[in-house]
Design an enzyme around this catalytic site. Sequence first.
Site, PDB file in Angstrom:
ATOM      1  CB  CYS A 112      -0.926  -0.051   1.198  1.00  0.00           C
ATOM      2  SG  CYS A 112      -2.129  -1.372   0.965  1.00  0.00           S
TER       3      CYS A 112
ATOM      4  CB  ILE B 170     -13.929   5.624   6.106  1.00  0.00           C
ATOM      5  CG1 ILE B 170     -12.977   6.786   6.443  1.00  0.00           C
ATOM      6  CG2 ILE B 170     -14.572   5.074   7.376  1.00  0.00           C
ATOM      7  CD1 ILE B 170     -13.651   7.988   7.115  1.00  0.00           C
TER       8      ILE B 170
HETATM    9  O1  LIG Z   1       0.233  -0.046   5.191  1.00  0.00           O
HETATM   10  C1  LIG Z   1      -0.955  -0.255   4.843  1.00  0.00           C
HETATM   11  C2  LIG Z   1      -1.351  -1.476   4.316  1.00  0.00           C
HETATM   12  C3  LIG Z   1      -2.634  -1.634   3.950  1.00  0.00           C
HETATM   13  N1  LIG Z   1      -3.525  -0.624   4.084  1.00  0.00           N
HETATM   14  C4  LIG Z   1      -4.943  -0.860   3.677  1.00  0.00           C
HETATM   15  C5  LIG Z   1      -5.484  -0.130   2.500  1.00  0.00           C
HETATM   16  C6  LIG Z   1      -6.606  -1.038   2.032  1.00  0.00           C
HETATM   17  O2  LIG Z   1      -7.754  -0.824   2.852  1.00  0.00           O
HETATM   18  C7  LIG Z   1      -6.064  -2.433   2.338  1.00  0.00           C
HETATM   19  C8  LIG Z   1      -5.375  -3.064   1.143  1.00  0.00           C
HETATM   20  O3  LIG Z   1      -6.319  -3.409   0.200  1.00  0.00           O
HETATM   21  P1  LIG Z   1      -6.077  -3.275  -1.382  1.00  0.00           P
HETATM   22  O4  LIG Z   1      -7.289  -3.941  -1.957  1.00  0.00           O
HETATM   23  O5  LIG Z   1      -4.829  -4.032  -1.713  1.00  0.00           O
HETATM   24  O6  LIG Z   1      -5.994  -1.821  -1.721  1.00  0.00           O
HETATM   25  O7  LIG Z   1      -5.106  -2.234   3.359  1.00  0.00           O
HETATM   26  C9  LIG Z   1      -3.157   0.580   4.627  1.00  0.00           C
HETATM   27  O8  LIG Z   1      -3.955   1.521   4.797  1.00  0.00           O
HETATM   28  N2  LIG Z   1      -1.874   0.732   4.972  1.00  0.00           N
END
Ligand SMILES: O=c1ccn([C@H]2C[C@H](O)[C@@H](COP(=O)(O)O)O2)c(=O)[nH]1
Length: 283
Positions: free
Chosen positions: A160, A222
Amino acid sequence: MKQYLDLCQRIVDEGVWIENERTNKRCLTVVNADLTFDVENNEFPLITTRKSFWKSAIAELLGYLRGYDNAADFRALGTKTWDMNANDNQAWLNNPHRKGTDDMGRVYGVQGRSWQKPDGSTIDQLRKIVDNLSQGIDDRGEILTFYNPGEFDRGCLRPCMHTHTFSKLGDTLYLTSYQRSCDVPLGLNFNQIQVFTLLALMAQITGLKPGKAYHKIVNAHIYEDQLELMRDVQLKREPFPSPKLIINPKIKSLEDLETWVTMDDFEVVGYEHHEPIKYPFSV
Ligand SMILES: O=c1ccn([C@H]2C[C@H](O)[C@@H](COP(=O)(O)O)O2)c(=O)[nH]1
Ligand SMILES: Nc1nc(=O)c2c([nH]1)NC[C@@H]1CN(c3ccc(C(=O)N[C@@H](CCC(=O)O)C(=O)O)cc3)CN21
């Protein structure tokens, strides 16, 4: 803290509901957010409108810097944040590349410390950056990137916060960090601690002064099951002043970070906060 609350409020006021297929939940979403942290004056961006488990966030960062690929190693450092993604995500459990319990695959730090080349050898991106900066060099490409589309199928989650660019102006070090996807109630609480601490640590081990850290977020959201707690509880609270982060001055090299450093080498002073809020986590 104001930047964080403004972003939360912006999502509540202007967010658009977007269906997310991976988690099967809807997310209230905005695009593009820019945060700036004053590392020079040690304005540690810890959330004060709820209790933040900041040691867990720094443990995660340290695990990335060490190139960990296993949730058990993260637990040993003091964070359980990778347990669910390593062990409770059906798509990853079905993936033939998964090496067993707790394996996260080729994510984050694995790419940062041993990016695979076609000839089988590996690149240690972090080592190169530390060596250059320690010698006073900024080649305008001091980039640590975890984003390797060629190996997404070999990891439990795409990174991310995926790219960190270091810049040296005189004897001051700056950091620009990019995040493609941000779970604002849970993830950002950790990610802003990590951006701040990464600059503070890199400045300390390369003999430079820390300047500002710039955090650039693309999709900030959110989850539907977090909204009520954010809107009706956390956003109703008054923030407290920023605390300070104290890092053991004996940490002087990348080897120190790789070998003996633990969470006992980090301390926060002046942390006043409201009651904890337990936000739902989406795997
Ligand atoms: O360091 C991080 C790791 C993950 N996230 C969050 C953002 C998303 O809600 C999910 C990842 O889902 P994807 O479908 O791969 O986008 O995890 C975060 O905020 N910070
Ligand atoms: N949906 C989702 N959001 C995320 O923020 C996220 C992921 N997935 N997957 C990968 C990592 C793991 N991260 C996590 C995982 C759990 C917490 C969490 O549960 N935090 C609680 C308690 C932390 C503790 O007790 O140590 C919190 O209240 O902040 C935070 C970040 C950030 N990332």
